[in-house]
Scaffold this motif. Structure first.
Motif, PDB file in Angstrom:
ATOM      1  N   PHE A  94       0.813  -1.218   0.000  1.00  0.00           N
ATOM      2  CA  PHE A  94       0.000   0.000   0.000  1.00  0.00           C
ATOM      3  C   PHE A  94       0.850   1.274   0.000  1.00  0.00           C
ATOM      4  CE2 PHE A  94      -2.289   3.403   2.140  1.00  0.00           C
ATOM      5  CZ  PHE A  94      -3.456   3.483   1.385  1.00  0.00           C
ATOM      6  N   PRO A  95       1.816   1.445   0.908  1.00  0.00           N
ATOM      7  CA  PRO A  95       2.626   2.672   0.883  1.00  0.00           C
ATOM      8  C   PRO A  95       3.409   2.839  -0.419  1.00  0.00           C
ATOM      9  CG  PRO A  95       2.898   1.522   2.965  1.00  0.00           C
ATOM     10  CD  PRO A  95       2.184   0.588   2.051  1.00  0.00           C
ATOM     11  N   VAL A  96       3.895   1.722  -0.987  1.00  0.00           N
ATOM     12  CA  VAL A  96       4.664   1.817  -2.231  1.00  0.00           C
ATOM     13  C   VAL A  96       3.786   2.336  -3.363  1.00  0.00           C
ATOM     14  CG1 VAL A  96       5.876   0.476  -4.004  1.00  0.00           C
ATOM     15  CG2 VAL A  96       6.367   0.075  -1.585  1.00  0.00           C
ATOM     16  N   VAL A  97       2.557   1.808  -3.460  1.00  0.00           N
ATOM     17  CA  VAL A  97       1.641   2.278  -4.506  1.00  0.00           C
ATOM     18  C   VAL A  97       1.280   3.743  -4.276  1.00  0.00           C
ATOM     19  CG1 VAL A  97      -0.663   2.003  -5.499  1.00  0.00           C
ATOM     20  CG2 VAL A  97       0.712  -0.013  -4.963  1.00  0.00           C
ATOM     21  N   ALA A  98       1.002   4.119  -3.022  1.00  0.00           N
ATOM     22  CA  ALA A  98       0.607   5.495  -2.721  1.00  0.00           C
ATOM     23  C   ALA A  98       1.710   6.488  -3.082  1.00  0.00           C
ATOM     24  CB  ALA A  98       0.240   5.611  -1.235  1.00  0.00           C
ATOM     25  N   SER A 100       4.311   5.994  -5.118  1.00  0.00           N
ATOM     26  CA  SER A 100       4.585   5.943  -6.556  1.00  0.00           C
ATOM     27  C   SER A 100       3.548   6.719  -7.355  1.00  0.00           C
ATOM     28  CB  SER A 100       4.617   4.486  -7.030  1.00  0.00           C
ATOM     29  OG  SER A 100       5.654   3.769  -6.401  1.00  0.00           O
ATOM     30  N   SER A 101       2.296   6.686  -6.915  1.00  0.00           N
ATOM     31  CA  SER A 101       1.254   7.429  -7.623  1.00  0.00           C
ATOM     32  C   SER A 101       1.503   8.926  -7.551  1.00  0.00           C
ATOM     33  CB  SER A 101      -0.117   7.080  -7.053  1.00  0.00           C
ATOM     34  OG  SER A 101      -0.231   7.466  -5.698  1.00  0.00           O
ATOM     35  N   CYS A 102       2.100   9.397  -6.454  1.00  0.00           N
ATOM     36  CA  CYS A 102       2.476  10.817  -6.355  1.00  0.00           C
ATOM     37  C   CYS A 102       3.564  11.157  -7.369  1.00  0.00           C
ATOM     38  CB  CYS A 102       2.947  11.133  -4.942  1.00  0.00           C
ATOM     39  SG  CYS A 102       1.669  11.015  -3.674  1.00  0.00           S
ATOM     40  N   PHE A 103       4.543  10.272  -7.525  1.00  0.00           N
ATOM     41  CA  PHE A 103       5.574  10.482  -8.547  1.00  0.00           C
ATOM     42  C   PHE A 103       4.955  10.535  -9.938  1.00  0.00           C
ATOM     43  CE2 PHE A 103       8.629   8.933  -5.290  1.00  0.00           C
ATOM     44  CZ  PHE A 103       9.598   9.912  -5.438  1.00  0.00           C
ATOM     45  N   SER A 104       3.979   9.672 -10.176  1.00  0.00           N
ATOM     46  CA  SER A 104       3.311   9.654 -11.478  1.00  0.00           C
ATOM     47  C   SER A 104       2.662  10.999 -11.773  1.00  0.00           C
ATOM     48  CB  SER A 104       2.260   8.543 -11.505  1.00  0.00           C
ATOM     49  OG  SER A 104       1.490   8.583 -12.685  1.00  0.00           O
ATOM     50  N   TRP A 105       1.978  11.554 -10.793  1.00  0.00           N
ATOM     51  CA  TRP A 105       1.301  12.837 -10.989  1.00  0.00           C
ATOM     52  C   TRP A 105       2.309  13.964 -11.209  1.00  0.00           C
ATOM     53  CZ3 TRP A 105       1.016  17.320  -7.823  1.00  0.00           C
ATOM     54  CH2 TRP A 105       0.087  18.261  -8.270  1.00  0.00           C
ATOM     55  N   LEU A 106       3.373  14.001 -10.398  1.00  0.00           N
ATOM     56  CA  LEU A 106       4.381  15.052 -10.550  1.00  0.00           C
ATOM     57  C   LEU A 106       5.049  14.979 -11.921  1.00  0.00           C
ATOM     58  CD1 LEU A 106       6.084  14.952  -7.025  1.00  0.00           C
ATOM     59  CD2 LEU A 106       4.631  16.772  -7.937  1.00  0.00           C
ATOM     60  N   GLY A 107       5.363  13.764 -12.379  1.00  0.00           N
ATOM     61  CA  GLY A 107       6.015  13.600 -13.675  1.00  0.00           C
ATOM     62  C   GLY A 107       5.158  14.055 -14.830  1.00  0.00           C
ATOM     63  N   THR A 108       3.874  13.694 -14.799  1.00  0.00           N
ATOM     64  CA  THR A 108       2.983  14.093 -15.897  1.00  0.00           C
ATOM     65  C   THR A 108       2.719  15.603 -15.871  1.00  0.00           C
ATOM     66  OG1 THR A 108       1.119  13.393 -14.496  1.00  0.00           O
ATOM     67  CG2 THR A 108       1.860  11.867 -16.213  1.00  0.00           C
ATOM     68  N   GLY A 153       6.734   6.514 -11.228  1.00  0.00           N
ATOM     69  CA  GLY A 153       5.348   6.370 -10.816  1.00  0.00           C
ATOM     70  C   GLY A 153       4.655   5.198 -11.470  1.00  0.00           C
ATOM     71  N   LEU A 154       4.868   5.040 -12.773  1.00  0.00           N
ATOM     72  CA  LEU A 154       4.253   3.924 -13.496  1.00  0.00           C
ATOM     73  C   LEU A 154       4.828   2.594 -13.035  1.00  0.00           C
ATOM     74  CD1 LEU A 154       2.325   2.969 -15.699  1.00  0.00           C
ATOM     75  CD2 LEU A 154       4.132   3.386 -17.384  1.00  0.00           C
ATOM     76  N   ALA A 155       6.144   2.549 -12.835  1.00  0.00           N
ATOM     77  CA  ALA A 155       6.804   1.304 -12.429  1.00  0.00           C
ATOM     78  C   ALA A 155       6.381   0.869 -11.035  1.00  0.00           C
ATOM     79  CB  ALA A 155       8.324   1.482 -12.481  1.00  0.00           C
ATOM     80  N   GLY A 156       6.176   1.832 -10.147  1.00  0.00           N
ATOM     81  CA  GLY A 156       5.859   1.496  -8.763  1.00  0.00           C
ATOM     82  C   GLY A 156       4.404   1.185  -8.507  1.00  0.00           C
ATOM     83  N   CYS A 212      -3.387  13.304 -18.930  1.00  0.00           N
ATOM     84  CA  CYS A 212      -2.632  12.251 -18.227  1.00  0.00           C
ATOM     85  C   CYS A 212      -2.458  12.615 -16.755  1.00  0.00           C
ATOM     86  CB  CYS A 212      -1.267  12.058 -18.882  1.00  0.00           C
ATOM     87  SG  CYS A 212      -1.311  11.400 -20.553  1.00  0.00           S
ATOM     88  N   ALA A 213      -2.116  13.875 -16.486  1.00  0.00           N
ATOM     89  CA  ALA A 213      -1.937  14.318 -15.101  1.00  0.00           C
ATOM     90  C   ALA A 213      -3.246  14.207 -14.327  1.00  0.00           C
ATOM     91  CB  ALA A 213      -1.420  15.760 -15.076  1.00  0.00           C
ATOM     92  N   ALA A 214      -4.361  14.585 -14.974  1.00  0.00           N
ATOM     93  CA  ALA A 214      -5.668  14.494 -14.306  1.00  0.00           C
ATOM     94  C   ALA A 214      -6.037  13.045 -14.007  1.00  0.00           C
ATOM     95  CB  ALA A 214      -6.734  15.147 -15.184  1.00  0.00           C
ATOM     96  N   ALA A 215      -5.806  12.146 -14.954  1.00  0.00           N
ATOM     97  CA  ALA A 215      -6.118  10.727 -14.755  1.00  0.00           C
ATOM     98  C   ALA A 215      -5.282  10.147 -13.617  1.00  0.00           C
ATOM     99  CB  ALA A 215      -5.869   9.949 -16.045  1.00  0.00           C
ATOM    100  N   SER A 216      -4.007  10.545 -13.545  1.00  0.00           N
ATOM    101  CA  SER A 216      -3.136  10.068 -12.475  1.00  0.00           C
ATOM    102  C   SER A 216      -3.637  10.534 -11.113  1.00  0.00           C
ATOM    103  CB  SER A 216      -1.709  10.568 -12.714  1.00  0.00           C
ATOM    104  OG  SER A 216      -0.853  10.163 -11.674  1.00  0.00           O
TER     105      SER A 216
END
Length: 571
Positions: A94-98, A100-108, A153-156, A212-216
């Motif tokens: 759970f923490p890893v997904v949470a 990583s999803s923040c990294f995904s949003w920042l990257g997009t 973000g995608l990898a995690g 993409c950023a909104a979907a993330s």
């Protein structure tokens, strides 16, 4: 794979609800499904069109753009093993997904800024001019940071979500259904982003990356909202250290003869009694010495005095399971390599073909890959509703993971053959029209000719992706469940780097892959991949023929004497 009766989705869920007062079960599925849908839509939206973005916005040459994309794809597919180590050993899924999803949003978000702010990208090429301004170091650095964050973000999230979702269920039948649905949602979200979002990107890159950023963001938020319903897995410390203990202990006790009594082997305290305890398996017998009890190995309270000299039988068997499955795992590297090459080269082919449908609509080059995704989604439904139940009725046994992976090998080779034939036709038309000397020439051949090869790839992936995930989740040690599902995509990551090395080698020793593919012989590359894929399939058949399932989870209501028959039917 466990024996199960295949039923339509609605019928299966009748007995799949979790018990009252317990976390986990199918109540968690909507939250996990929404997370998969949003995060995968975001990741696919920028990654599937990265080659076109590099060529058209950052003025990178076509083959160089495919090589950069290979590195990015490879990183996205290798980093999950790092995320899996953190999930299994230290933090839980759970923490890893949470995070990583923040990294995904920042990257997009940062990627969106490179498309919106003029100073973050080079000036566009002038029409009719072969001179294009190269991006500055600063512009490349910003792009690198954006892609790196989005890749992390995608990898995690991608395959850690698969493990996290499977951990919500106790019954193997329920996990099988979850894996099928997980891949269905993954491919549907990727298909939507590869069509709708990529189409928007071709019109307005800033708007497309903004979607993409909104979907993330939405996917991450819904995932967090389901926290109170989840069954949170607890990390058990590093399982990799335990595996290392086995190797070191076996080396230290290499001269000790193997005992014949079960009592001479060390079992986990409280984990096995004298009735259920068993000696290590005979395969890879030299590792069994790590579990032999000798003087001074165990303290008076029963704990291990020297972890680097004594291990439990279970730890020995866990390491053996990884060693046994490694040949099968290695055979899939070249299962993915032709597909990764085909994915990138198909985009380059599409850029040089007629992409018009009617007088007004033009298919974006990055969208053609969606054919394989749609094919995969359709065939997953066909498999779940018709093929798998029909197979079980005809044979009396389920279609095992090994057979599903083998069928995927066949479709991969067939796809390379079709790709070679289509490219040969495209080159003949280009030469007949004398277009090979023109770098931006569009061959008068509809891009629809690329669809059959992509459809065949999608069918193959419907067999081997769920098959591999089920195999690794079933056969890996329980402490390595996140690593098990991550191994599927790690193979793909390695394949992208093999792809990069192979393309560089071919460019250096042949003239098949010039910047202008109308002057090259891409068809020869496809024929080469078909031959190598056929040889790799032979290697896989050898590995599969000698492999025996180990962690088969069956709900057996019959006497113990029937269990061996059930196990044999699965192998």
């Amino acid at each position: 794979m466990p024996t199960m009766e295949f039923q339509p989705f609605a019928d299966r869920e009748a007995g799949m609800s979790h018990s009252s007062g317990r976390r986990g079960g199918w109540i968690t599925f909507p939250f996990i499904a929404a997370a998969v849908f949003g995060l995968m839509m975001a990741g696919s939206g920028w990654m599937m069109n990265l080659i076109v973005y590099l060529i058209k916005v950052f003025n990178v040459k076509s083959i160089d753009a495919t090589q950069i994309a290979n590195i990015v794809h490879g990183g996205v597919n290798l980093l999950p093993i790092v995320a899996a180590i953190f999930a299994d050993s230290f933090f839980g899924s759970f923490p890893v997904v949470a995070i990583s999803s923040c990294f995904s949003w920042l990257g997009t978000v940062l990627l969106t800024l490179t498309a919106l702010i003029n100073s973050l990208r080079p000036s566009p090429c002038k029409n009719g001019s072969s001179f294009c301004q190269h991006p500055s170091k600063f512009q490349f650095a910003v792009l690198f940071i954006a892609v790196s964050l989005a890749s992390i973000g995608l990898a995690g999230t991608r395959f850690i979500l698969a493990t996290f979702g499977a951990n919500q269920f106790d019954e193997p039948q329920h996990r099988d259904v979850f894996f099928n649905r997980f891949f269905f949602i993954l491919y549907v979200s990727t298909a939507i982003s590869t069509t709708a979002i990529v189409y928007v990107e071709d019109i307005n890159w800033g708007l497309g990356f903004g979607l993409c950023a909104a979907a993330s963001f939405v996917g991450s938020a819904i995932f967090l909202l389901g926290s109170r319903f989840y069954r949170h897995d607890k990390p058990r410390g590093s399982p990799y250290m335990g595996l290392a203990h086995v190797i070191v202990a076996a080396i230290q006790k290499r001269n000790i003869p193997l005992p014949s009594k079960i009592e001479d082997y060390h079992h986990e305290i409280g984990g096995m009694d004298k009735i259920t305890a068993a000696a290590p398996s005979r395969s890879l017998w030299f590792l069994n010495r790590a579990a032999i009890k000798t003087r001074g190995d165990i303290k008076s309270d029963g704990s291990i005095a020297k972890p680097w000299r004594l291990c439990t039988v279970q730890e020995v068997e866990d390491l053996k399971s990884l060693v046994r499955i490694f040949p099968l795992w290695s055979s899939t590297v070249f299962l993915f390599t032709p597909i990764t090459i085909q994915t990138n080269m198909t985009v380059i082919q599409a850029l040089a073909m007629d992409r018009h449908l009617g007088s007004k609509f033009k298919i974006p080059a990055g969208t053609v890959i969606v054919v394989s995704l749609i094919s995969n989604c359709i065939f997953l439904i066909i498999m779940d509703w018709f093929l798998l139940p029909t197979w079980q009725k005809m044979t009396g046994r389920p279609l095992t993971p090994l057979r599903r992976i083998g069928i995927g090998h066949v479709f991969s080779v067939l796809s390379m053959v079709v790709s070679a034939l289509v490219e040969s036709r495209r080159l003949k038309i280009a030469h007949a029209k004398h277009l090979q000397a023109q770098s931006d020439a569009i061959v008068p051949m509809l891009v629809l000719w690329l669809f059959p090869q992509l459809a065949i790839v999608g069918i193959g992936e419907a067999f081997f992706f769920p098959g591999q995930t089920a195999l690794y989740y079933q056969e890996f040690p329980v402490s390595l469940r996140s690593t098990a599902t991550a191994m599927v995509i790690v193979v793909s990551g390695i394949a992208f780097y093999v792809n990069t090395a192979l393309v560089d080698l071919i460019r250096n020793i042949t003239r098949w892959l010039p910047d202008n593919i109308n002057e090259g012989r891409l068809d020869n590359l496809y024929w080469t991949l078909a031959v190598l894929g056929l040889l790799n399939f032979g290697y896989y058949l050898v590995c599969a023929s000698i492999y025996r399932y180990r962690n088969v989870e069956l709900k057996v209501a019959s006497p113990a004497s029937d269990t061996s028959k059930n196990l044999e039917s699965l192998t």
